[in-house]
Enzyme design. Structure first.
Site, PDB file in Angstrom:
ATOM      1  N   GLN A 193       4.406  -6.452   7.170  1.00 25.92           N
ATOM      2  CA  GLN A 193       3.943  -6.369   8.551  1.00 25.92           C
ATOM      3  C   GLN A 193       3.654  -7.765   9.095  1.00 25.92           C
ATOM      4  O   GLN A 193       3.527  -8.730   8.332  1.00 25.92           O
ATOM      5  CB  GLN A 193       2.688  -5.496   8.635  1.00 25.92           C
ATOM      6  CG  GLN A 193       2.910  -4.061   8.164  1.00 25.92           C
ATOM      7  CD  GLN A 193       1.690  -3.191   8.342  1.00 25.92           C
ATOM      8  OE1 GLN A 193       1.240  -2.944   9.463  1.00 25.92           O
ATOM      9  NE2 GLN A 193       1.137  -2.709   7.240  1.00 25.92           N
ATOM     10  N   HIS A 220       8.235  -2.651   2.625  1.00 25.99           N
ATOM     11  CA  HIS A 220       8.138  -3.235   3.959  1.00 25.99           C
ATOM     12  C   HIS A 220       6.931  -4.153   4.027  1.00 25.99           C
ATOM     13  O   HIS A 220       6.025  -4.090   3.198  1.00 25.99           O
ATOM     14  CB  HIS A 220       8.022  -2.141   5.028  1.00 25.99           C
ATOM     15  CG  HIS A 220       6.744  -1.352   4.971  1.00 25.99           C
ATOM     16  ND1 HIS A 220       6.507  -0.374   4.023  1.00 25.99           N
ATOM     17  CD2 HIS A 220       5.619  -1.399   5.731  1.00 25.99           C
ATOM     18  CE1 HIS A 220       5.312   0.158   4.210  1.00 25.99           C
ATOM     19  NE2 HIS A 220       4.733  -0.464   5.234  1.00 25.99           N
ATOM     20  N   ASN A 245       1.331  -5.049   2.017  1.00 27.73           N
ATOM     21  CA  ASN A 245       0.523  -4.206   1.143  1.00 27.73           C
ATOM     22  C   ASN A 245       1.492  -3.461   0.236  1.00 27.73           C
ATOM     23  O   ASN A 245       2.426  -2.816   0.722  1.00 27.73           O
ATOM     24  CB  ASN A 245      -0.309  -3.205   1.943  1.00 27.73           C
ATOM     25  CG  ASN A 245      -1.308  -3.887   2.847  1.00 27.73           C
ATOM     26  OD1 ASN A 245      -2.060  -4.744   2.408  1.00 27.73           O
ATOM     27  ND2 ASN A 245      -1.307  -3.524   4.123  1.00 27.73           N
ATOM     28  N   CYS A 262      14.010   5.262   6.041  1.00 25.35           N
ATOM     29  CA  CYS A 262      15.352   5.389   5.470  1.00 25.35           C
ATOM     30  C   CYS A 262      16.365   5.781   6.538  1.00 25.35           C
ATOM     31  O   CYS A 262      16.029   6.531   7.476  1.00 25.35           O
ATOM     32  CB  CYS A 262      15.351   6.450   4.364  1.00 25.35           C
ATOM     33  SG  CYS A 262      14.621   5.898   2.807  1.00 25.35           S
ATOM     34  N   HIS A 288      15.543   2.533  -0.251  1.00 27.88           N
ATOM     35  CA  HIS A 288      14.165   2.996  -0.366  1.00 27.88           C
ATOM     36  C   HIS A 288      13.438   2.410  -1.575  1.00 27.88           C
ATOM     37  O   HIS A 288      12.208   2.357  -1.598  1.00 27.88           O
ATOM     38  CB  HIS A 288      14.146   4.526  -0.459  1.00 27.88           C
ATOM     39  CG  HIS A 288      12.773   5.127  -0.497  1.00 27.88           C
ATOM     40  ND1 HIS A 288      11.992   5.286   0.630  1.00 27.88           N
ATOM     41  CD2 HIS A 288      12.033   5.596  -1.547  1.00 27.88           C
ATOM     42  CE1 HIS A 288      10.836   5.837   0.283  1.00 27.88           C
ATOM     43  NE2 HIS A 288      10.837   6.036  -1.024  1.00 27.88           N
TER      44      HIS A 288
END
Length: 328
Positions: free
Chosen positions: A144, A142, A129, A34, A89
């Protein structure tokens, strides 16, 4: 200590990184992703940075002297990137506006393109995930990106079987999959001009959704701007539907499968697609692997793909009835 260890039984590599055991489980009142945390820019829309606990690095240490004979080791060379979808968030992919979703896909594409060009990388996978049930330690939405120095085993098996199918039939397996799913119809949950989403006949998780490119394209970098917008739409719709299945943030693992890097041209027999895996069976039950499934890779599914596709189609409709994708 970080290294690759060869499994001669399966002709595959295991990534070992002792540092990852120290990944933090953060308190709910602190988030390093954040704005204001000092970890990320004070103002950002989408953002990419190196993983703090990577299993693969651009300049890896020498492997420990623990192998010998059959037991080979290699440097854990590669890259592990983190991609933040939003500074909000609580904004998961279906919460983003259409323009924000497009920026996520553009960043995926740019990151893939950069890693794909490195001759040390053999495969680049974008994944997410989502949810504590699959081991997420930071809840800020998020994904990856891993750049591997080998082709992951599941992808390698897919490539091998798709190539065999072409040699046997003269056709791309994904064309045949799409044809059969559309003919039967009951497992298809969504479709637009460029992509089709279905729970495949052979799914190995109850809501194991596939999103497949209709065109014979193998990477994000192959898509036009219109196709990337269509990909964003179908992703937001199916994940938004998943969240309405049980009226909760739906936990899953999502992986984008495309062509290998620095390899032969696979366009004739492979295809860009996205695979979802989730432990959710019902609102109250998780589908966990039994011993035979882990020991023998002999999957047993307690529900039918056809029944779960009905549930997901209805949930996608509920997603739209509750506002759908924000058009900005």
């Amino acid at each position: 200590m970080a290294e690759l260890r060869y499994n001669p039984l399966l002709d595959s590599w295991v990534m070992v990184s002792a540092k990852r055991q120290f990944r933090p489980y953060l308190p709910k009142d602190h988030c390093p992703f954040c704005p204001g945390s000092g970890k990320v820019p004070a103002v950002y829309d989408v953002h990419v940075f190196h993983n703090d606990f990577p299993v693969l690095t651009a300049e890896p240490p020498e492997p420990e002297d623990v192998g010998g004979g059959l037991y080979q080791t290699r440097e854990a060379a590669g890259r592990c990137e983190v991609i933040l979808y939003s500074s909000d968030h609580h904004a998961t992919l279906p919460d983003l506006t259409k323009s924000q979703m497009k920026r996520v896909i553009d960043l995926w594409t740019k990151t893939f393109d950069e890693l794909d060009k490195d001759e040390k990388h053999q495969y680049v996978m974008i994944f997410e995930n989502r949810g504590e049930e699959v081991g997420v330690t930071i809840t800020h939405p998020h994904g990856q990106v891993y750049a591997y120095p080998f082709i992951p085993q599941k992808v390698k098996v897919e490539l091998d079987n798709c190539k065999k199918h072409l040699q046997k039939t003269g056709r791309n397996m994904f064309d045949d999959m799409i044809k059969e799913e559309k003919r039967f119809g009951q497992r298809v949950v969504l479709e637009n001009d460029y992509f089709i989403a279905f729970i495949p006949f052979f799914t190995d998780t109850p809501f194991g959704l596939f999103i497949v490119s209709k065109e014979n394209k193998t990477a994000l970098t192959d898509f036009s701007e219109e196709e990337k917008n269509a990909l964003g739409d179908i992703l937001q719709e199916v994940i938004g539907g998943m969240d309405h299945l049980f009226n909760r943030t739906f936990p899953f693992m999502m992986g984008i499968h495309g062509r290998p890097s620095n390899s032969e041209n696979v366009e004739s027999y492979y295809r860009f697609h996205i695979e979802f895996y989730s432990p959710m069976q019902t609102k109250e039950k998780l589908k966990l692997n039994a011993a035979s499934e882990t020991a023998g890779w002999a999957v047993a599914i307690p529900t039918r793909a056809e029944d779960n596709a009905v549930l997901l189609r209805k949930a996608i409709q509920e997603f739209w009835e509750n506002g759908g994708i924000k058009n900005k």
